[in-house]
Design an enzyme around this catalytic site. Structure first.
Site: not given
Lengths: 108, 558
Positions: B275-277, B279
């Site tokens: 997921g967003s980690v 980014k």
């Protein structure tokens, strides 16, 4: 003239042989005793090492943070311990600066 | 007279020869004696061992970075029989089964009736029973001391040290690695025995920190009613693993537990869409290639349409964002745009440099291979930029994050001590120092003003990136099953440690409505850092006047 020399040589040879035989015998006995002592010591060292590793294992189990935390929680009423926080840690120079400031305020 | 002289001369010659021979022989003997006497006394050690030594396959102790014992050998007694020497089989069977009811009388009778020289009857007999059987005085029955592996830490370090089988051979974790390193060869050559010193194996784990992480994670599982939790602390400079926990875990003293699937080591043997980690890495490659600067404008309005797929934002701002804001507000659209700007080829190169495309090569044998796309069309590029469509282990993410904040140097994480000098030698540069500095600023910004605010710990300057991934259930992303993570580093001005916490399927806390990462993973990180910061000797720092105030308190408390 010849005889006494030959006799002396014989006596010397016999005594040297006896002394060396005797000393070899003594050495052998000593060596046996030492070997026994070494075996005994080795056995003791092995037993001692065994004991040390047992104690280390026991210490490892006793010093385990999980166990300590359970103990601290159980006796919280008496011990009143809490985890250390960042604000409880200061540098010596900060403390010195604080003392100086305190004194200055006192003079005023 | 003449003849006499001749004979005398002949005899003298022979006597001389004899003398020379005698001197030579005695010379050789005494020379050899001197040699023997001056040789060091190691030879004796070979004969000092007893048959007892032969059954004790010794393993080195495993100790943590402070010398605490994580695994050691303990002596246990095992019962054996010499059927050939047993006089009365019936009596022996009767007496033995009375003391050890768990022995099968039929099998025992059959075994003892044979003419074999040696058989094991029971391994690991307790001290009391040992005494009792000894007192029975049955001829041909006796005890040998065997070593058994003992793990004082229990399940705290289970996934790291692994465990051994009944013959003391390592079959999981570091125990297996130690065997692979030549110990089993030593043992079969008869060189590794109890009593000979095997120097202990030192690992980089700090038992106290490991416990603190495990304790906080188990509280988090309880508080958020989660399925599982993972916690990793890495030394940001050397990529040494200081703590690695995956709950539920198993107790290496009870190796059967390790077979249960739920107890697997998720930190390294499980792969997840993080997921967003992710980014973090998209931003890093964008900055490193020069595709963006922190102030670059990225359109995050509406949805991003790629082919027949549309990418939307979770907390949509619906405006043009700067790259820094993309990180702060965790914009999927923004990060997808950055990945598209960087381009497929370079993205793949960066993923490879960060180690995401390969199995992690550490000392632990249990490491999963990431699930990665084989082709990189635009949509894959876009989804991997926010951590979907690529599955890696949490350890992959922690290691890559260390490289992001430590100045841009990556090496495989390790469980064996590694110095910074060694790191400089084996590490490879994946990001420029300037990019790393910019990323530290972004971490700081997000930690103080973005989704990571709940991970702040006074004095420790924590920065990080949250990640809330939706789990795939039956081929679709489920909205209420989440995989939350918080990737943090502290202290942000010169990061010493990376902390990654992942919570699998958390539910909202009692009385709260949200279950995104900022509500569970981030506070867990805060709890962990406030506990382990002092243990790891990270010097807490406060704004100036605050420091003085605090110092007075500290000084006058004593």
């Amino acid at each position: 003239m010849k005889r006494p020399v030959r006799f002396a040589a014989l006596v010397l040879a016999v005594s040297v042989a006896t002394v060396s035989a005797g000393s070899v015998f003594m050495m052998k006995k000593d060596a046996e005793r030492d070997a026994f002592a070494i075996r005994e010591l080795n056995r003791k060292i092995a037993a001692e090492r065994q004991r040390i590793s047992e104690l280390r294992a026991e210490w490892g189990a006793l010093d385990n943070p999980r166990r300590l935390q359970a103990l601290v929680d159980r006796h919280a009423g008496v011990l009143r311990l809490a985890p250390i926080e960042g604000r409880q840690i200061a540098q010596v120079r900060e403390v010195v600066a604080a003392m100086r400031q305190k004194r200055k305020e006192g003079e005023k | 007279m003449r003849r006499n002289t001749v004979r005398n001369e002949g005899a003298r010659g022979r006597i001389g020869l004899l003398l020379v021979a005698c001197v030579a022989i005695f010379g050789v003997i005494s020379g050899r004696l001197v040699l023997l006497a001056s040789a060091p006394a190691v030879a004796g050690a070979f004969y000092a061992g007893s048959p007892q030594d032969d059954v004790q396959a010794a393993r080195p102790d495993i100790i943590d970075r402070n010398g605490e014992v994580l695994a050691t050998d303990l002596a246990t007694a095992s019962l054996y029989a010499e059927p050939r020497n047993i006089v009365d089989v019936d009596e022996a069977v009767e007496l033995l089964t009375r003391e050890l009811p768990e022995l099968d009388p039929v099998k025992l009778r059959r075994d003892l009736s044979t003419d074999r020289g040696f058989i094991w009857l029971q391994r690991e007999v307790s001290g009391l029973k040992r005494e009792a059987i000894h007192n029975l005085g049955i001829p041909g029955i006796g005890f040998l001391t065997e070593t058994k592996r003992f793990y004082p830490g229990g399940s705290t370090v289970g996934h790291i040290v692994g465990h051994v089988n009944i013959d003391n051979a390592g079959i999981a974790g570091l125990e297996k690695t130690i065997d692979g390193g030549g110990l089993s060869a030593l043992q079969s050559a008869g060189l590794a025995r109890k009593g000979r010193d095997l120097s202990p194996v030192e690992v980089t784990i700090d038992l106290r920190v490991q416990h603190a992480v495990r304790d906080e994670l188990s509280r988090a599982i309880e508080r958020y009613r989660a399925l599982a939790a993972i916690g990793i602390i890495l030394d940001a400079k050397t990529l040494e693993v200081v703590a690695m926990t995956s709950l539920p875990d198993y107790d290496p003293n009870e190796p059967a537990q390790a077979l249960e699937d739920i107890r697997m080591n998720r930190a390294m043997a499980g792969v997840y869409e993080m997921g967003s980690v992710f980014k973090t890495f998209t931003l890093a490659m964008g900055l490193d290639t020069g595709a963006i600067t922190p102030a670059s404008q990225l359109d995050a309005r509406g949805k991003l349409q790629i082919g027949r797929h549309a990418i939307g934002d979770f907390h949509g701002k619906n405006r043009v964002l700067t790259a820094a804001e993309v990180f702060q507000y965790s914009s999927n659209i923004g990060s997808a745009r950055i990945a598209l700007k960087v381009g497929a080829q370079r993205v793949e190169e960066y993923y490879r440099a960060f180690g995401f495309l390969d199995r992690l090569d550490t000392e632990l044998p249990e490491a999963a291979k990431p699930l990665t796309p084989s082709r990189w069309p635009q949509i894959t590029l876009a989804t991997t930029s926010f951590g979907h469509g690529i599955s890696v282990t949490p350890m992959h993410v922690a290691a890559a994050a260390a490289a992001v904040v430590n100045g841009g140097i990556y090496a495989n994480p390790t469980f064996y001590p590694r110095s910074e000098a060694e790191m400089m030698r084996i590490g490879r540069r994946v990001l420029s120092p300037q990019t790393s500095k910019q990323m530290r600023d972004l971490f700081y910004l997000n930690g103080n003003e973005g989704s990571g605010r709940s991970a702040l710990v006074p004095g420790y300057n924590v920065g990080g990136k949250t990640g809330t991934a939706e789990k795939v259930v039956g081929g679709r992303y489920a909205e209420n099953k989440r995989f939350n993570s918080y990737l943090a580093a502290f202290p942000m001005d010169d990061p010493q440690y990376i902390v990654l916490v992942v919570i699998d399927e958390p539910k909202p806390e009692e009385g709260k409505h949200y279950a995104t990462a900022g509500w569970n993973a981030a506070p867990t990180v805060a709890n962990i850092i406030s506990r382990v910061g002092p243990m790891l000797h990270v010097e807490p720092r406060f704004p100036n006047d605050d420091a003085i105030e605090r110092a007075i308190t500290v000084a006058y408390q004593e």
